[in-house]
Design a protein around this motif. Structure first.
Motif, mmCIF file in Angstrom:
data_model
loop_
_atom_site.group_PDB
_atom_site.id
_atom_site.type_symbol
_atom_site.label_atom_id
_atom_site.label_comp_id
_atom_site.label_asym_id
_atom_site.label_seq_id
_atom_site.Cartn_x
_atom_site.Cartn_y
_atom_site.Cartn_z
ATOM 1 N N MET A 1 0.754 -1.209 -0.016
ATOM 2 C CA MET A 1 -0.056 -0.014 -0.193
ATOM 3 C C MET A 1 0.929 1.157 -0.013
ATOM 4 S SD MET A 1 -1.121 2.322 2.340
ATOM 5 C CE MET A 1 -0.662 1.990 3.809
ATOM 6 N N ALA A 2 2.014 1.396 0.940
ATOM 7 C CA ALA A 2 2.797 2.503 1.008
ATOM 8 C C ALA A 2 3.962 2.442 -0.208
ATOM 9 C CB ALA A 2 3.321 2.689 2.313
ATOM 10 N N GLY A 3 3.924 1.436 -0.904
ATOM 11 C CA GLY A 3 4.973 1.525 -1.891
ATOM 12 C C GLY A 3 6.410 1.331 -1.331
ATOM 13 N N LEU A 4 6.735 0.379 -0.154
ATOM 14 C CA LEU A 4 7.928 0.279 0.440
ATOM 15 C C LEU A 4 8.707 -0.915 -0.054
ATOM 16 C CD1 LEU A 4 6.438 1.494 3.947
ATOM 17 C CD2 LEU A 4 8.101 2.678 2.594
ATOM 18 N N GLU A 5 8.123 -1.468 -1.010
ATOM 19 C CA GLU A 5 9.014 -2.519 -1.472
ATOM 20 C C GLU A 5 10.586 -2.288 -1.888
ATOM 21 O OE1 GLU A 5 6.402 -1.313 -3.229
ATOM 22 O OE2 GLU A 5 4.650 -2.607 -3.741
ATOM 23 N N GLY A 6 11.310 -3.140 -1.333
ATOM 24 C CA GLY A 6 12.711 -2.995 -1.622
ATOM 25 C C GLY A 6 13.277 -2.115 -0.566
ATOM 26 N N LYS A 7 12.737 -1.452 0.217
ATOM 27 C CA LYS A 7 12.943 -0.626 1.437
ATOM 28 C C LYS A 7 13.173 -1.325 2.625
ATOM 29 C CE LYS A 7 13.773 3.227 -0.698
ATOM 30 N NZ LYS A 7 15.090 3.938 -0.932
ATOM 31 N N GLU A 8 12.768 -2.476 2.787
ATOM 32 C CA GLU A 8 12.465 -3.295 3.764
ATOM 33 C C GLU A 8 13.560 -3.222 4.961
ATOM 34 O OE1 GLU A 8 11.656 -4.440 1.216
ATOM 35 O OE2 GLU A 8 9.789 -5.509 0.917
ATOM 36 N N SER B 1 14.631 9.377 2.696
ATOM 37 C CA SER B 1 14.118 10.815 2.516
ATOM 38 C C SER B 1 13.042 10.853 3.284
ATOM 39 C CB SER B 1 14.204 10.913 1.325
ATOM 40 O OG SER B 1 13.175 10.218 0.732
ATOM 41 N N GLY B 2 12.615 12.361 3.430
ATOM 42 C CA GLY B 2 11.293 12.743 4.025
ATOM 43 C C GLY B 2 10.195 11.900 3.713
ATOM 44 N N GLY B 3 10.231 11.873 2.257
ATOM 45 C CA GLY B 3 8.931 11.300 1.448
ATOM 46 C C GLY B 3 8.715 9.761 1.860
ATOM 47 N N TRP B 4 10.024 9.115 2.018
ATOM 48 C CA TRP B 4 9.957 7.402 2.254
ATOM 49 C C TRP B 4 9.337 7.497 3.977
ATOM 50 C CZ3 TRP B 4 9.773 3.967 -1.128
ATOM 51 C CH2 TRP B 4 10.297 4.093 -2.411
ATOM 52 N N LYS B 5 9.994 8.366 4.687
ATOM 53 C CA LYS B 5 9.659 8.247 6.083
ATOM 54 C C LYS B 5 8.187 8.510 6.222
ATOM 55 C CE LYS B 5 13.862 9.752 8.181
ATOM 56 N NZ LYS B 5 14.579 10.819 8.718
ATOM 57 N N GLN B 6 7.713 9.452 5.343
ATOM 58 C CA GLN B 6 6.089 9.766 5.601
ATOM 59 C C GLN B 6 5.492 8.524 5.205
ATOM 60 O OE1 GLN B 6 4.676 11.930 2.351
ATOM 61 N NE2 GLN B 6 3.480 13.119 3.659
ATOM 62 N N GLY C 1 2.175 3.770 6.994
ATOM 63 C CA GLY C 1 2.091 2.397 7.196
ATOM 64 C C GLY C 1 1.659 2.007 8.381
ATOM 65 N N CYS C 2 2.503 2.458 9.391
ATOM 66 C CA CYS C 2 2.572 2.200 10.713
ATOM 67 C C CYS C 2 1.270 2.509 11.407
ATOM 68 C CB CYS C 2 3.736 2.992 11.542
ATOM 69 S SG CYS C 2 5.207 2.236 10.937
ATOM 70 N N CYS C 3 0.758 3.738 10.815
ATOM 71 C CA CYS C 3 -0.645 4.179 11.818
ATOM 72 C C CYS C 3 -1.855 3.755 11.100
ATOM 73 C CB CYS C 3 -0.588 5.912 12.012
ATOM 74 S SG CYS C 3 -1.341 6.392 10.461
ATOM 75 N N LEU C 4 -1.689 2.805 10.201
ATOM 76 C CA LEU C 4 -2.753 2.011 9.415
ATOM 77 C C LEU C 4 -2.711 0.699 9.685
ATOM 78 C CD1 LEU C 4 -2.901 3.641 5.689
ATOM 79 C CD2 LEU C 4 -4.362 3.838 7.754
ATOM 80 N N MET C 5 -1.847 0.190 10.385
ATOM 81 C CA MET C 5 -1.437 -1.305 10.852
ATOM 82 C C MET C 5 -2.889 -1.647 11.664
ATOM 83 S SD MET C 5 0.896 -3.521 10.711
ATOM 84 C CE MET C 5 2.268 -2.728 10.496
ATOM 85 N N HIS C 6 -3.462 -1.150 12.396
ATOM 86 C CA HIS C 6 -4.563 -1.791 12.920
ATOM 87 C C HIS C 6 -6.040 -1.511 12.040
ATOM 88 C CE1 HIS C 6 -4.396 2.376 14.025
ATOM 89 N NE2 HIS C 6 -5.517 2.223 14.714
#
Ligand SMILES: Nc1ncnc2c1ncn2[C@@H]1O[C@H](COP(=O)(O)OP(=O)(O)OP(=O)(O)O)[C@@H](O)[C@H]1O
Length: 264
Positions: free
Chosen positions: A123-130, A138-143, A148-153
């Motif tokens: 969903m957050a397009g974080l593939e490859g950054k695991e 960068s700021g954009g990836w952290k965002q 993603g973290c706040c949508l976990m539940h």
């Protein structure tokens, strides 16, 4: 989009004799993006804190997904994902470790945890950054990781408190594409922002000034009705209507022009 996620009636918060939010009436449809706009100190955070069940209103009514803000604040919190401009991430953990940490915080059952984290990564397009250390992002990836973290539940309501303040324009656009996709899946988004282009992406906005809602509507519609260029001009027009004074154009710092300066 006719069912309502949030309803408030004359919701008010006073700190001693100071009224931070004054008789706020909101009707926010499920699955919509609703913007709360206003300069510093207008009452946006206080309004959000009441809706999240973090502070108790002084008077008025508030209902979030049918739950009462006075009596059911703990249940309300379970339905909310909150992200502010200060991302609450652990810089010395990897992306995957942060996701795992939040999955544990939200007590995601072990048997669905892996699948849930994979969904969030997609969903957050974080593939490859695991395996990347969070502090190197960068700021954009952290965002996107923070999102993603706040949508976990799987919250029903996502609150974005000035979410893109520290992010470049391209990342902001990617972020908003993700947000649109989430609303298509039914999530309701309440956002505060100072960026007018971002505000124009909302289905509806309400302008707060001195704790009061002084105007609201669908961005395109209110810009057309006021016959102005953008939402900043709409806001200034509302402030002038409210105060009867001329305002120098700035969303963040409202400056009233002295009558002689204004040529009156
Ligand atoms: N706990 C508190 N006690 C006293 N006053 C408070 C408290 N919290 C907020 N206020 C006051 O209420 C007003 C509204 O504050 P609030 O933080 O809601 O504004 P805001 O619109 O979110 O501003 P910003 O964009 O700067 O975050 C401000 O004048 C603030 O000083």
């Amino acid at each position: 989009m006719n069912e309502l996620a949030i309803i408030t009636k004359n919701l008010t918060k006073r700190f001693d004799r100071f009224t931070a939010v004054d008789k706020m009436n909101l009707q926010i449809p499920k699955g919509s993006i609703y913007g709360l706009l206003g300069p510093n100190g207008a009452g946006k955070s206080t309004a959000i804190r009441m809706l999240c069940g973090v502070i108790t209103p002084t008077e008025g009514k508030g209902d979030v997904f049918g739950l009462d803000v006075y009596k059911e604040s703990e249940k309300i919190k379970e339905n909310i994902g909150y992200m502010s401009q200060k991302f609450s991430l652990y810089e010395d953990l990897t992306v995957m470790e942060n996701l795992n940490f939040y999955a544990n915080i939200y007590s995601i059952p072990k048997k669905i945890k892996k699948e849930r984290i994979v969904d969030i990564i997609n969903m957050a397009g974080l593939e490859g950054k695991e395996k990347s250390m969070t502090k190197t992002l960068s700021g954009g990836w952290k965002q996107r990781l923070a999102l993603g973290c706040c949508l976990m539940h799987k919250p029903k309501l996502l609150i974005l408190d000035e979410p893109t303040a520290a992010v470049d324009p391209v990342s902001r656009r990617i972020f908003w594409q993700i947000i649109y996709k989430l609303t298509k899946e039914g999530i309701t988004v309440l956002v505060t922002t100072h960026y007018m282009d971002e505000a124009e992406s909302c289905d509806e906005v309400a302008f707060l000034f001195g704790g009061k809602i002084i105007g609201r509507g669908a961005p395109k519609e209110i810009i057309r009705k006021k016959n102005v260029k953008n939402l900043e001009d709409v806001f200034i027009s509302y402030v002038e209507e409210q105060t009867g004074e001329k305002v120098e154009a700035s969303f963040n710092k409202i400056k009233f022009i002295q009558s002689d300066e204004a040529g009156e």
